[in-house]
Design a protein around this motif. Sequence first.
Motif, PDB file in Angstrom:
ATOM      1  N   LYS A   1       0.822  -1.216   0.000  1.00  0.00           N
ATOM      2  CA  LYS A   1       0.000   0.000   0.000  1.00  0.00           C
ATOM      3  C   LYS A   1       0.857   1.268   0.000  1.00  0.00           C
ATOM      4  O   LYS A   1       0.571   2.236  -0.724  1.00  0.00           O
ATOM      5  N   HIS A   2       1.924   1.298   0.793  1.00  0.00           N
ATOM      6  CA  HIS A   2       2.674   2.531   1.005  1.00  0.00           C
ATOM      7  C   HIS A   2       4.074   2.514   0.413  1.00  0.00           C
ATOM      8  O   HIS A   2       4.743   3.561   0.423  1.00  0.00           O
ATOM      9  N   GLY A   3       4.525   1.361  -0.088  1.00  0.00           N
ATOM     10  CA  GLY A   3       5.919   1.239  -0.486  1.00  0.00           C
ATOM     11  C   GLY A   3       6.770   0.832   0.705  1.00  0.00           C
ATOM     12  O   GLY A   3       6.338   0.963   1.862  1.00  0.00           O
ATOM     13  N   VAL A   4       7.984   0.337   0.448  1.00  0.00           N
ATOM     14  CA  VAL A   4       8.821  -0.183   1.530  1.00  0.00           C
ATOM     15  C   VAL A   4       9.159   0.911   2.534  1.00  0.00           C
ATOM     16  O   VAL A   4       8.861   0.803   3.737  1.00  0.00           O
ATOM     17  N   LEU A   5       9.784   1.976   2.062  1.00  0.00           N
ATOM     18  CA  LEU A   5      10.144   3.058   2.976  1.00  0.00           C
ATOM     19  C   LEU A   5       8.910   3.770   3.505  1.00  0.00           C
ATOM     20  O   LEU A   5       8.869   4.182   4.670  1.00  0.00           O
ATOM     21  N   GLY A   6       7.913   3.895   2.650  1.00  0.00           N
ATOM     22  CA  GLY A   6       6.678   4.545   3.075  1.00  0.00           C
ATOM     23  C   GLY A   6       5.995   3.802   4.200  1.00  0.00           C
ATOM     24  O   GLY A   6       5.422   4.409   5.111  1.00  0.00           O
TER      25      GLY A   6
END
Length: 276
Positions: A158-163
């Motif tokens: 949903k948010h990306g790895v770092l996100g």
Amino acid sequence: MSVLDVIQAPTAVQPLAASGEGGEFVAPGPGSFELPPWAEVAGFGLTKSMLLIVLSAVIIIGFTYAASRKSAVVPGRLQFAGEAVYGFVRNTLARDNIGSEHFMKFVPYLFSLFLFILVNNYYGIIPFLQFPTFSRIGYIVPLALIAWFTYIGVGMWKHGVLGYFKHATMPGGVKGPILILLVPLEFFSNILVRPVTLTLRLFGNMFAGHLLLILFATGGAALLSSGNLLYGAVGILSFGLGIGVSFLEALVMFLQAYVFTLLTSMYIGEALADEH
């Protein structure tokens, strides 16, 4: 003299089930869960808990197949039971915690998880089986890891790895130096600790509850076989308490299946949420 003094008295009690050297009563402990293998397959000991795990899969597959095989507008008792469990997981656990947009993707997983834990827990009060599989922590760890990988993976999707790591460790609206303290705490709490608490909560309840049942059963048998009327009366009381604890355990077994599935759905919902 207390009941504990009676149970521990080496000369007064002759046990029926749990005994040590010299006929002394030995209180149950962790060793009571180390069951000897029933057979050996390819050099590995096949234990009772292994067979119960396999049996639970057979029971769940058989139940769901039988409940859905002849679907009707007016359901029979088996279809009604299956729909009631499915509806409970779908509406109460999945939709309420994950949200209406994504919850259906996770209903099969949560439904299977709830039934799997429920069946294995209730083995503890079924005559002749009488062993909750999840009183062995090794069977719970994979379930907790699957839940952990699921909500971590969903969050990264949903948010990306770092996100996702930012989402999980930085509370919304919080800025400034306080983040130096909050980020490590949030990472520890939301990323590292959750699979541990999922594991220990289920294991601790199943282990302690079954240990109590063993204590009341073997202690009552030892007291009844002592040949002393007073000890025999306490033994009958012990069996009565064991029956009462069994009813309490039936409630705890359901609640632990519910809580494990509830927390898993909540973690998935948090991973998919727009704000932490």
